[in-house]
Design an enzyme around this catalytic site. Structure first.
Site, PDB file in Angstrom:
ATOM      1  N   TYR A  49       0.818  -1.220   0.000  1.00  0.00           N
ATOM      2  CA  TYR A  49       0.000   0.000   0.000  1.00  0.00           C
ATOM      3  C   TYR A  49       0.855   1.275   0.000  1.00  0.00           C
ATOM      4  O   TYR A  49       0.371   2.322   0.439  1.00  0.00           O
ATOM      5  CB  TYR A  49      -0.946  -0.006   1.197  1.00  0.00           C
ATOM      6  CG  TYR A  49      -2.217  -0.822   0.987  1.00  0.00           C
ATOM      7  CD1 TYR A  49      -3.036  -0.610  -0.118  1.00  0.00           C
ATOM      8  CD2 TYR A  49      -2.630  -1.781   1.916  1.00  0.00           C
ATOM      9  CE1 TYR A  49      -4.203  -1.335  -0.313  1.00  0.00           C
ATOM     10  CE2 TYR A  49      -3.801  -2.513   1.734  1.00  0.00           C
ATOM     11  CZ  TYR A  49      -4.586  -2.273   0.615  1.00  0.00           C
ATOM     12  OH  TYR A  49      -5.751  -2.984   0.432  1.00  0.00           O
ATOM     13  N   ASN A 112     -13.390  -4.014   3.687  1.00  0.00           N
ATOM     14  CA  ASN A 112     -14.053  -4.176   2.381  1.00  0.00           C
ATOM     15  C   ASN A 112     -13.605  -5.428   1.630  1.00  0.00           C
ATOM     16  O   ASN A 112     -13.772  -5.535   0.427  1.00  0.00           O
ATOM     17  CB  ASN A 112     -13.932  -2.900   1.547  1.00  0.00           C
ATOM     18  CG  ASN A 112     -12.498  -2.533   1.221  1.00  0.00           C
ATOM     19  OD1 ASN A 112     -11.569  -3.263   1.584  1.00  0.00           O
ATOM     20  ND2 ASN A 112     -12.307  -1.425   0.526  1.00  0.00           N
ATOM     21  N   HIS A 115      -9.067  -6.796  -2.460  1.00  0.00           N
ATOM     22  CA  HIS A 115      -8.227  -5.825  -3.149  1.00  0.00           C
ATOM     23  C   HIS A 115      -8.113  -6.208  -4.620  1.00  0.00           C
ATOM     24  O   HIS A 115      -8.012  -7.392  -4.942  1.00  0.00           O
ATOM     25  CB  HIS A 115      -6.813  -5.808  -2.546  1.00  0.00           C
ATOM     26  CG  HIS A 115      -5.802  -5.136  -3.444  1.00  0.00           C
ATOM     27  ND1 HIS A 115      -5.648  -3.779  -3.483  1.00  0.00           N
ATOM     28  CD2 HIS A 115      -4.964  -5.646  -4.379  1.00  0.00           C
ATOM     29  CE1 HIS A 115      -4.725  -3.479  -4.399  1.00  0.00           C
ATOM     30  NE2 HIS A 115      -4.294  -4.597  -4.957  1.00  0.00           N
ATOM     31  N   GLU A 126       2.387  -5.279  -8.332  1.00  0.00           N
ATOM     32  CA  GLU A 126       1.794  -6.081  -7.250  1.00  0.00           C
ATOM     33  C   GLU A 126       2.007  -7.580  -7.483  1.00  0.00           C
ATOM     34  O   GLU A 126       2.294  -8.320  -6.542  1.00  0.00           O
ATOM     35  CB  GLU A 126       0.311  -5.738  -7.102  1.00  0.00           C
ATOM     36  CG  GLU A 126       0.118  -4.321  -6.544  1.00  0.00           C
ATOM     37  CD  GLU A 126      -1.316  -3.849  -6.478  1.00  0.00           C
ATOM     38  OE1 GLU A 126      -1.543  -2.757  -5.923  1.00  0.00           O
ATOM     39  OE2 GLU A 126      -2.226  -4.549  -6.989  1.00  0.00           O
TER      40      GLU A 126
END
Ligand code: ATP
Ligand code: MG
Length: 137
Positions: A49, A112, A115, A126
């Site tokens: 992040y 949530n 990702h 990533e």
């Protein structure tokens, strides 16, 4: 072929939502090319992040991502980066449409459940952060 990094966060894994989420990507027609369950360290979460390091929620977000098992995956298919995020829904589940993963299965932004990479470069970075090339089939 286009690839994206998708992760089920610790809340999604803990709530037993792996099969529900994986099946949505499978049924759409995307191809699973890598998958593993790992507990990331806080340092690793900070790397993942890094773009958000100046945001007030960064520390809590990284603590949360490293709080338990994460299901890390790479999915492949035409348009999978953008459409994958469409399947996922808006960041804040209060704003996600019904029918999306967050719209159907989550309530608050800090939990949530999933990702998804937000662009071609992010997806490449990533995937390289979470997987060794030999782990991709
Ligand atoms: P992700 O990168 O996890 O797929 P996203 O791309 O939809 O989510 P980002 O802006 O990249 O959204 O934010 C990363 C994560 O940070 C969000 O998924 C959410 O868990 C958390 N987050 C974003 N905004 C807030 C906020 N205002 N308060 C708390 N947590 C937040
Ligand atoms: Mg993001």
């Amino acid at each position: 072929m286009e690839r994206t990094f998708i992760a089920i966060k610790p809340d999604g894994v803990q709530r037993g939502l792996i099969s529900e989420i994986v099946s949505r990507f499978e049924r759409k027609g995307y191809k699973l090319v890598a998958i593993k369950l790992i507990v990331p360290s806080k340092e690793f979460a900070q790397k993942h992040y890094h773009d958000l390091k100046d945001r007030p929620f960064f520390n809590g977000l990284c603590d949360f991502l490293s709080s338990g098992p994460v299901l890390a995956m790479v999915w492949e298919g035409e348009g999978v980066i953008k459409y994958g995020r469409k399947l996922i829904g808006a960041t804040d589940p209060q704003k996600s449409e019904p029918g999306t993963i967050r719209g159907d299965l989550a309530v608050v932004v800090g939990r949530n459940i999933i990702h998804g990479s937000d662009g071609l470069e992010t997806a490449k970075d990533e995937i390289a952060l979470w997987f060794e090339p030999k782990e991709l089939v």
